[in-house]
Motif scaffolding. Structure first.
Motif, PDB file in Angstrom:
ATOM      1  N   ILE A 135       0.866  -1.191   0.000  1.00  0.00           N
ATOM      2  CA  ILE A 135       0.000   0.000   0.000  1.00  0.00           C
ATOM      3  C   ILE A 135       0.896   1.233   0.000  1.00  0.00           C
ATOM      4  O   ILE A 135       1.790   1.361   0.841  1.00  0.00           O
ATOM      5  N   THR A 136       0.661   2.144  -0.939  1.00  0.00           N
ATOM      6  CA  THR A 136       1.474   3.351  -1.057  1.00  0.00           C
ATOM      7  C   THR A 136       0.573   4.576  -1.037  1.00  0.00           C
ATOM      8  O   THR A 136      -0.445   4.620  -1.731  1.00  0.00           O
ATOM      9  N   HIS A 137       0.950   5.560  -0.229  1.00  0.00           N
ATOM     10  CA  HIS A 137       0.214   6.832  -0.178  1.00  0.00           C
ATOM     11  C   HIS A 137       1.177   7.973  -0.450  1.00  0.00           C
ATOM     12  O   HIS A 137       2.348   7.924  -0.061  1.00  0.00           O
ATOM     13  N   GLY A 138       0.701   8.987  -1.129  1.00  0.00           N
ATOM     14  CA  GLY A 138       1.535  10.160  -1.359  1.00  0.00           C
ATOM     15  C   GLY A 138       0.723  11.329  -1.878  1.00  0.00           C
ATOM     16  O   GLY A 138      -0.483  11.227  -2.149  1.00  0.00           O
ATOM     17  N   LEU A 139       1.395  12.464  -1.998  1.00  0.00           N
ATOM     18  CA  LEU A 139       0.796  13.705  -2.480  1.00  0.00           C
ATOM     19  C   LEU A 139       1.233  13.955  -3.918  1.00  0.00           C
ATOM     20  O   LEU A 139       2.342  13.607  -4.309  1.00  0.00           O
ATOM     21  N   ILE A 140       0.351  14.569  -4.702  1.00  0.00           N
ATOM     22  CA  ILE A 140       0.665  14.910  -6.089  1.00  0.00           C
ATOM     23  C   ILE A 140       0.530  16.420  -6.254  1.00  0.00           C
ATOM     24  O   ILE A 140      -0.545  16.977  -6.018  1.00  0.00           O
ATOM     25  N   GLN A 141       1.609  17.060  -6.661  1.00  0.00           N
ATOM     26  CA  GLN A 141       1.580  18.501  -6.873  1.00  0.00           C
ATOM     27  C   GLN A 141       1.445  18.854  -8.346  1.00  0.00           C
ATOM     28  O   GLN A 141       0.771  19.813  -8.704  1.00  0.00           O
ATOM     29  N   THR A 142       2.081  18.086  -9.222  1.00  0.00           N
ATOM     30  CA  THR A 142       2.112  18.458 -10.633  1.00  0.00           C
ATOM     31  C   THR A 142       1.576  17.350 -11.537  1.00  0.00           C
ATOM     32  O   THR A 142       1.703  16.158 -11.232  1.00  0.00           O
ATOM     33  N   ALA A 143       0.968  17.758 -12.629  1.00  0.00           N
ATOM     34  CA  ALA A 143       0.554  16.874 -13.720  1.00  0.00           C
ATOM     35  C   ALA A 143       0.904  17.644 -14.989  1.00  0.00           C
ATOM     36  O   ALA A 143       0.116  18.449 -15.478  1.00  0.00           O
ATOM     37  N   THR A 144       2.097  17.404 -15.506  1.00  0.00           N
ATOM     38  CA  THR A 144       2.684  18.270 -16.525  1.00  0.00           C
ATOM     39  C   THR A 144       2.188  17.922 -17.929  1.00  0.00           C
ATOM     40  O   THR A 144       2.432  16.815 -18.419  1.00  0.00           O
ATOM     41  N   PRO A 145       1.489  18.856 -18.612  1.00  0.00           N
ATOM     42  CA  PRO A 145       1.087  18.604 -20.004  1.00  0.00           C
ATOM     43  C   PRO A 145       2.326  18.459 -20.880  1.00  0.00           C
ATOM     44  O   PRO A 145       3.255  19.258 -20.798  1.00  0.00           O
ATOM     45  N   ALA A 146       2.341  17.419 -21.723  1.00  0.00           N
ATOM     46  CA  ALA A 146       3.506  17.175 -22.569  1.00  0.00           C
ATOM     47  C   ALA A 146       3.182  17.200 -24.057  1.00  0.00           C
ATOM     48  O   ALA A 146       4.011  17.615 -24.860  1.00  0.00           O
ATOM     49  N   THR A 147       1.998  16.740 -24.433  1.00  0.00           N
ATOM     50  CA  THR A 147       1.615  16.692 -25.842  1.00  0.00           C
ATOM     51  C   THR A 147       0.143  17.035 -25.986  1.00  0.00           C
ATOM     52  O   THR A 147      -0.684  16.559 -25.206  1.00  0.00           O
ATOM     53  N   THR A 148      -0.189  17.851 -26.970  1.00  0.00           N
ATOM     54  CA  THR A 148      -1.582  18.093 -27.339  1.00  0.00           C
ATOM     55  C   THR A 148      -1.740  17.779 -28.825  1.00  0.00           C
ATOM     56  O   THR A 148      -0.767  17.784 -29.582  1.00  0.00           O
ATOM     57  N   GLY A 149      -2.961  17.498 -29.236  1.00  0.00           N
ATOM     58  CA  GLY A 149      -3.194  17.213 -30.644  1.00  0.00           C
ATOM     59  C   GLY A 149      -4.664  17.071 -30.938  1.00  0.00           C
ATOM     60  O   GLY A 149      -5.474  16.824 -30.040  1.00  0.00           O
TER      61      GLY A 149
END
Length: 259
Positions: A135-149
């Motif tokens: 079981i792993t718990h953590g915080l997420i600060q970023t979700a970086t956009p890399a590609t759009t189309g």
């Protein structure tokens, strides 16, 4: 949303074929649910109290001590995952932020406070394992956009019903994890990423969104971040996460059909 004991599991417990148990964890981000030999566990629900309780920021025109908004923002998105040795189940939660307003009469100004709501979140799941469950718990600060189309019209993305043919530049790749080698969430899917002319697949494509450990760009252990804010914060029970699993233990070989 709440969880309940599935009917078949409840019947098995009543009949003595299974035993209902709970597993309470928290504080540190890594835990192991031990599954006895010659048995299997069926996790059917959990109660999750997010990390970050007791922290607040204040936005006002009156001089007061306050946290940097970035410090509390980490707690607004938290991930729990389960790994059985063969299967991986990630769950991402957005956590509510409570807002309050106080009028300071002497100064004629308003003070706004923001705090994390760490009320328990109940979730129904169905995870089976003959192995110990990580079981792993953590915080997420970023979700970086890399590609759009633009998404073309296909048999899977018809016009008008989906973004197929809309000409909108849809986010199709999002990086979750270490800057040099992030896990890359590909949309509509890794196969579609190539089929739809969105370019070559990068190194770590995946068809679902979840963060991998990295203190800057991915999953950060909650107490690592708490200690970075103030050394004594990890000692406060209210700021820590807690997770209670609800599961059944069967003392026999896992059946082929578990649905």
């Amino acid at each position: 949303m709440s969880w309940q004991i599935p009917t078949q599991i409840e019947q098995d417990i009543i009949a003595g074929k299974a035993k209902y148990q709970t597993f309470q964890t928290g504080n540190g981000g890594q835990s192991i649910l031990q599954v006895p030999a010659n048995s299997y566990a069926v996790i059917f629900g959990y109660d999750f109290s997010p990390a970050g309780g007791g922290l607040f920021i204040t936005d006002n025109q009156v001089t007061v001590a306050q946290l940097n908004p970035t410090a509390i923002r980490f707690f607004e998105t938290q991930q729990i995952s389960f790994y059985t040795g063969t299967d991986f189940y990630p769950f991402i939660h957005h956590v509510n932020v409570e807002t309050s307003q106080t009028f300071v009469a002497a100064a004629g100004l308003s003070s706004f406070s923001f705090s994390i709501n760490n009320s328990p979140i109940a979730r129904q799941v169905y995870i089976t394992s003959t192995n110990d469950v990580t079981i792993t718990h953590g915080l997420i600060q970023t979700a970086t956009p890399a590609t759009t189309g633009a998404i073309p019209v296909t048999s899977r993305t018809p016009g008008f019903l989906t973004y197929g043919g809309s000409a909108q530049l849809i986010q199709a790749q999002t990086n979750y994890g270490p800057g040099a080698t992030p896990l890359q969430f590909m949309q509509p899917s890794p196969k579609d990423f190539q089929d739809f002319g969105l370019g070559l697949l990068p190194g770590n494509p995946d068809n679902q969104a979840f963060a991998t450990p990295d203190a800057t760009n991915g999953l950060i252990e909650a107490n690592v971040h708490l200690a970075a804010i103030a050394a004594d914060f990890p000692r406060n029970a209210a700021t820590n996460y807690y997770l209670c699993l609800h599961y059944a233990i069967y003392s026999k070989t896992i059946p082929e059909q578990r649905g």
